[in-house]
Design an enzyme around this catalytic site. Structure first.
Site, mmCIF file in Angstrom:
data_model
loop_
_atom_site.group_PDB
_atom_site.id
_atom_site.type_symbol
_atom_site.label_atom_id
_atom_site.label_comp_id
_atom_site.label_asym_id
_atom_site.label_seq_id
_atom_site.Cartn_x
_atom_site.Cartn_y
_atom_site.Cartn_z
ATOM 1 N N ARG A 1 -5.422 -6.260 7.593
ATOM 2 C CA ARG A 1 -4.207 -6.813 7.003
ATOM 3 C C ARG A 1 -3.275 -7.257 8.122
ATOM 4 O O ARG A 1 -3.242 -6.649 9.192
ATOM 5 C CB ARG A 1 -3.462 -5.765 6.162
ATOM 6 C CG ARG A 1 -4.313 -4.975 5.179
ATOM 7 C CD ARG A 1 -4.679 -5.781 3.955
ATOM 8 N NE ARG A 1 -3.529 -6.269 3.201
ATOM 9 C CZ ARG A 1 -2.925 -5.575 2.238
ATOM 10 N NH1 ARG A 1 -3.311 -4.372 1.916
ATOM 11 N NH2 ARG A 1 -1.913 -6.101 1.582
ATOM 12 N N PRO B 1 2.275 -8.144 -5.897
ATOM 13 C CA PRO B 1 3.228 -7.234 -6.537
ATOM 14 C C PRO B 1 3.363 -5.921 -5.762
ATOM 15 O O PRO B 1 2.372 -5.253 -5.497
ATOM 16 C CB PRO B 1 2.635 -6.993 -7.931
ATOM 17 C CG PRO B 1 1.289 -7.588 -7.951
ATOM 18 C CD PRO B 1 1.067 -8.359 -6.694
ATOM 19 N N GLU B 2 4.569 -5.603 -5.373
ATOM 20 C CA GLU B 2 4.838 -4.322 -4.716
ATOM 21 C C GLU B 2 5.530 -3.416 -5.729
ATOM 22 O O GLU B 2 5.727 -3.804 -6.877
ATOM 23 C CB GLU B 2 5.712 -4.557 -3.481
ATOM 24 C CG GLU B 2 4.974 -5.311 -2.377
ATOM 25 C CD GLU B 2 4.725 -4.451 -1.132
ATOM 26 O OE1 GLU B 2 4.993 -3.234 -1.174
ATOM 27 O OE2 GLU B 2 4.260 -5.001 -0.135
ATOM 28 N N ARG C 1 -3.433 12.506 10.293
ATOM 29 C CA ARG C 1 -4.055 11.183 10.408
ATOM 30 C C ARG C 1 -3.965 10.615 11.815
ATOM 31 O O ARG C 1 -2.893 10.541 12.394
ATOM 32 C CB ARG C 1 -3.418 10.229 9.394
ATOM 33 C CG ARG C 1 -3.943 10.523 8.002
ATOM 34 C CD ARG C 1 -3.266 9.702 6.960
ATOM 35 N NE ARG C 1 -3.926 9.860 5.673
ATOM 36 C CZ ARG C 1 -3.789 10.917 4.885
ATOM 37 N NH1 ARG C 1 -3.020 11.926 5.259
ATOM 38 N NH2 ARG C 1 -4.423 10.992 3.737
ATOM 39 N N LYS D 1 1.625 1.910 -7.695
ATOM 40 C CA LYS D 1 1.532 0.566 -8.260
ATOM 41 C C LYS D 1 0.633 0.535 -9.494
ATOM 42 O O LYS D 1 0.174 -0.516 -9.916
ATOM 43 C CB LYS D 1 1.049 -0.408 -7.178
ATOM 44 C CG LYS D 1 2.126 -0.579 -6.098
ATOM 45 C CD LYS D 1 1.842 -1.727 -5.171
ATOM 46 C CE LYS D 1 0.976 -1.285 -4.021
ATOM 47 N NZ LYS D 1 0.706 -2.380 -3.081
ATOM 48 N N ARG E 1 -6.448 -14.657 -9.078
ATOM 49 C CA ARG E 1 -7.607 -14.177 -8.311
ATOM 50 C C ARG E 1 -8.473 -13.182 -9.077
ATOM 51 O O ARG E 1 -9.535 -12.806 -8.595
ATOM 52 C CB ARG E 1 -7.135 -13.575 -6.982
ATOM 53 C CG ARG E 1 -6.602 -14.675 -6.061
ATOM 54 C CD ARG E 1 -6.106 -14.143 -4.755
ATOM 55 N NE ARG E 1 -7.154 -13.561 -3.943
ATOM 56 C CZ ARG E 1 -6.956 -13.053 -2.743
ATOM 57 N NH1 ARG E 1 -5.753 -13.079 -2.216
ATOM 58 N NH2 ARG E 1 -7.951 -12.545 -2.061
#
Ligand code: ZN
Length: 268
Positions: A249, A2-3, A150, A58, A111
């Protein structure tokens, strides 16, 4: 997974399904999903109603009528399944809310990585969240300032929810493709114009998750340009889409046209 558009849709679904009803009982059916939920918190959900459901990134935040928050995060495979209190529980039911109107809200999650917790009034979320990706607070000024600190590559930086809340692995790849930005470039090396393009690209890919009526849907995946398309031709330049691993990822990208920013000239 789910985004943001899917979570927005889920939050609205939860709001609609609980509107005007009271919770009779709440049950946790998987220890991992309920690991942050104390028994007393679970019991105090009974008799409460949900007045509205907010989304931050989210995270779903269901506001209870006594000011507490039911905080739900779907992680990888969570979703709401709506049924009735007389139905059998679905196979992957992990958390259940039974309502006094006979409806049942099930958190279904193969999951079982979702989290559910109750935050007492005034308790902030434990996670630091940047501005929501579809809010007005998310703009190039914010993003440039956040990225300038960053040194990690831009792709994993976009997944950092303290930079921008709500961008996941699929939309990060799609936004970088749209903005023609190389996902491996250090975040702090993006210039003002790159960041400007990237903000617009993020807003575009996230709005594609909506259907014509403005509602969020989960059917936008047919229009993905790079995500999960390793070896297929880039729609823009014809180069084969590549896959690399960044911060554990998969990153899908086009080495042919995602070339911004240009490498800095070597200093003597
Ligand atoms: Zn390309």
């Amino acid at each position: 997974m789910p985004e943001l558009p899917e979570v927005e849709h889920a939050a609205r679904e939860l709001a609609r399904a609980t509107s005007g009803a009271r919770i009779i009982r709440a049950k946790v059916l998987h220890p991992y999903v309920g690991r942050n939920l104390r028994k007393a918190s679970l019991r105090r959900l009974a008799g409460r109603s949900i007045t509205r459901v907010d989304r931050r990134g989210k995270h779903q935040l269901a506001v209870l009528d006594d000011g507490a928050l039911l905080h739900v995060h779907f992680r990888m495979t969570g979703d709401w399944e709506l049924s009735s209190t007389t139905d059998e529980l679905p196979r992957f039911a992990r958390f259940v809310l039974d309502l006094d109107n006979g409806s049942r809200i099930v958190l279904s999650d193969p999951r079982a990585l979702s989290t559910v917790e109750v935050l007492e009034p005034g308790t902030p979320l434990a996670t630091v969240l940047g501005p929501d990706a579809v809010s007005e607070q998310f703009d190039a000024t914010h993003l440039r300032a956040a990225l300038s600190r960053r040194r990690i590559a831009i792709k994993p930086a976009l997944l950092d929810q303290s930079v921008v809340a709500g961008v996941g692995n699929i939309y990060a790849a799609e936004a970088l493709w749209l903005a023609r930005i190389d996902p491996r470039v250090p975040a702090s090396q993006l210039g003002a114009r790159d960041v400007q393009r990237l903000v617009r690209a993020i807003q575009r890919v996230l709005s594609r998750g909506r259907d014509g009526s403005g509602r969020y849907t989960t059917t936008g995946s047919a229009r993905l340009n790079v995500y999960d398309r390793e070896g297929k031709r880039c729609a823009r330049c014809g180069t084969a889409v590549a896959r690399i691993i960044q911060a554990a990822r998969s990153t899908y990208w086009c080495p042919g046209c995602q070339v911004s920013p240009a490498p800095r000239a070597k200093r003597p």
